[in-house]
Design a protein around this motif. Structure first.
Motif, PDB file in Angstrom:
ATOM      1  N   UNK A  29       0.805  -1.206   0.000  1.00 45.94           N
ATOM      2  CA  UNK A  29       0.000   0.000   0.000  1.00 45.94           C
ATOM      3  C   UNK A  29       0.845   1.267   0.000  1.00 45.94           C
ATOM      4  N   UNK A  30       2.048   1.177   0.554  1.00 44.63           N
ATOM      5  CA  UNK A  30       2.877   2.370   0.723  1.00 44.63           C
ATOM      6  C   UNK A  30       3.200   3.031  -0.606  1.00 44.63           C
ATOM      7  N   UNK A  31       3.417   2.242  -1.651  1.00 46.04           N
ATOM      8  CA  UNK A  31       3.838   2.797  -2.920  1.00 46.04           C
ATOM      9  C   UNK A  31       2.815   2.598  -4.038  1.00 46.04           C
ATOM     10  N   UNK A  32       1.563   2.436  -3.690  1.00 42.04           N
ATOM     11  CA  UNK A  32       0.577   2.213  -4.739  1.00 42.04           C
ATOM     12  C   UNK A  32       0.020   3.544  -5.241  1.00 42.04           C
ATOM     13  N   UNK A  33      -0.523   3.529  -6.451  1.00 42.62           N
ATOM     14  CA  UNK A  33      -1.158   4.709  -7.022  1.00 42.62           C
ATOM     15  C   UNK A  33      -2.521   4.926  -6.371  1.00 42.62           C
ATOM     16  N   UNK A  34      -2.823   6.177  -6.063  1.00 39.84           N
ATOM     17  CA  UNK A  34      -4.153   6.514  -5.562  1.00 39.84           C
ATOM     18  C   UNK A  34      -4.810   7.466  -6.556  1.00 39.84           C
ATOM     19  N   UNK A  35      -6.112   7.348  -6.728  1.00 38.55           N
ATOM     20  CA  UNK A  35      -6.838   8.222  -7.631  1.00 38.55           C
ATOM     21  C   UNK A  35      -7.246   9.490  -6.886  1.00 38.55           C
ATOM     22  N   UNK A  36      -6.904  10.660  -7.451  1.00 37.08           N
ATOM     23  CA  UNK A  36      -7.276  11.930  -6.823  1.00 37.08           C
ATOM     24  C   UNK A  36      -8.650  12.411  -7.274  1.00 37.08           C
ATOM     25  N   UNK A  37      -9.167  11.824  -8.351  1.00 39.95           N
ATOM     26  CA  UNK A  37     -10.444  12.238  -8.917  1.00 39.95           C
ATOM     27  C   UNK A  37     -11.350  11.025  -9.051  1.00 39.95           C
ATOM     28  N   UNK A  44     -13.193  16.525  -2.375  1.00 37.09           N
ATOM     29  CA  UNK A  44     -11.763  16.535  -2.027  1.00 37.09           C
ATOM     30  C   UNK A  44     -10.955  17.574  -2.810  1.00 37.09           C
ATOM     31  N   UNK A  45     -11.635  18.449  -3.532  1.00 33.05           N
ATOM     32  CA  UNK A  45     -10.956  19.528  -4.267  1.00 33.05           C
ATOM     33  C   UNK A  45     -11.447  20.890  -3.762  1.00 33.05           C
TER      34      UNK A  45
END
Length: 267
Positions: A29-37, A44-45
């Motif tokens: 989990x530490x280096x996985x991609x997360x979706x910002x949108x 969250x914006x």
């Protein structure tokens, strides 16, 4: 019934395996991609548009349509220098962010000519909640996106601009406000893939469609371009080690999608 002396080793093995699985999961989990949108709304914006208070999304400038974030001016009259930015809620320091963008439509009436097919990704930005109503540009560094004008002339994208900041390029402080990349020119309304790798106040890398097109280092607060800021925020010479990420609106309709971030900081 199994004797206790046999149960204990089995129990310890099970506990050990569970701990190992949990540790492995944390590492994953530490280096996985997360979706910002999320593809549905702007949760969250945070919006900040020149001439307006924070969180006022004037004329629905930033909106979600068909699963993309769209910058649209159909509710405007004259553009009136209403430069806007859409900030992700969380500041970051060391990270890799990637997205896709495309230009469409016509430049809004009253927008300056240099903003034609022009947008960007701001990073290491000040908190939008520290911006006065009449501050035009956030103190930040910009990965500038430019579209070709279909006139046969080169117009690279993935450039660097520095509102209220300075950077070091090839060992020297850059004196100009913007710095061109080595990217190709992308005409029309095609989607372009952009990536930005930021290591605090050290190395910064711009990538366009898989090609590294620009590298520089040592972002600090300084320089001009940003106006009517709170002087308590603009501390010239202060190293920019972290900040907010923002999508730009400056008069040209543009769309963004597939916005992902990988946190590279040590945890």
């Amino acid at each position: 019934m199994m004797k206790l002396k046999y149960l204990l080793p089995i129990g310890l093995l099970a506990l050990s395996a569970a701990c190992a699985t949990q540790h492995h999961s944390k590492n994953q989990n530490k280096n996985e991609w997360i979706s910002l949108f999320n593809g549905r709304n702007l949760d969250n914006w945070i919006v900040k548009i020149h001439h307006h208070d924070v969180d006022v999304n004037f004329a629905n400038t930033f909106r979600v349509k068909d699963g993309v974030i769209q910058v649209n001016y159909d509710g405007y009259g004259d553009f009136n220098e209403q430069y806007g930015h859409l900030y992700y809620k969380t500041p970051y320091s060391d990270y890799h962010v990637k997205l896709e963008y495309r230009f469409y439509g016509d430049l809004q009436k009253g927008a300056p000519s240099y903003t034609l097919r022009n947008s960007g990704l701001m990073f290491h930005s000040q908190d939008p909640r520290t911006m006065p109503k009449e501050q035009d540009w956030p103190i930040s560094v910009e990965m500038q996106f430019l579209g070709g004008l279909s006139d046969g002339n080169p117009r690279p994208t993935g450039n660097m601009c520095s509102p209220g900041t300075d950077i070091v390029y090839k060992g020297k402080k850059l004196e100009s406000h913007c710095l061109e990349s080595t990217s190709k020119t992308y005409d029309g309304d095609q989607w372009v893939k952009a990536e930005l790798i930021v290591h605090g106040d050290s190395l910064i890398t711009h990538i366009i469609n898989g090609d590294t097109v620009l590298q520089y280092s040592q972002p600090t607060i300084g320089g001009g371009v940003a106006n009517r800021y709170d002087p308590r925020i603009k501390i010239d010479g202060k190293k920019l080690k972290q900040g907010f990420i923002a999508l730009q609106s400056e008069g040209q309709p543009v769309e963004f999608k597939n916005i992902y971030l990988k946190d590279l900081s040590k945890k």
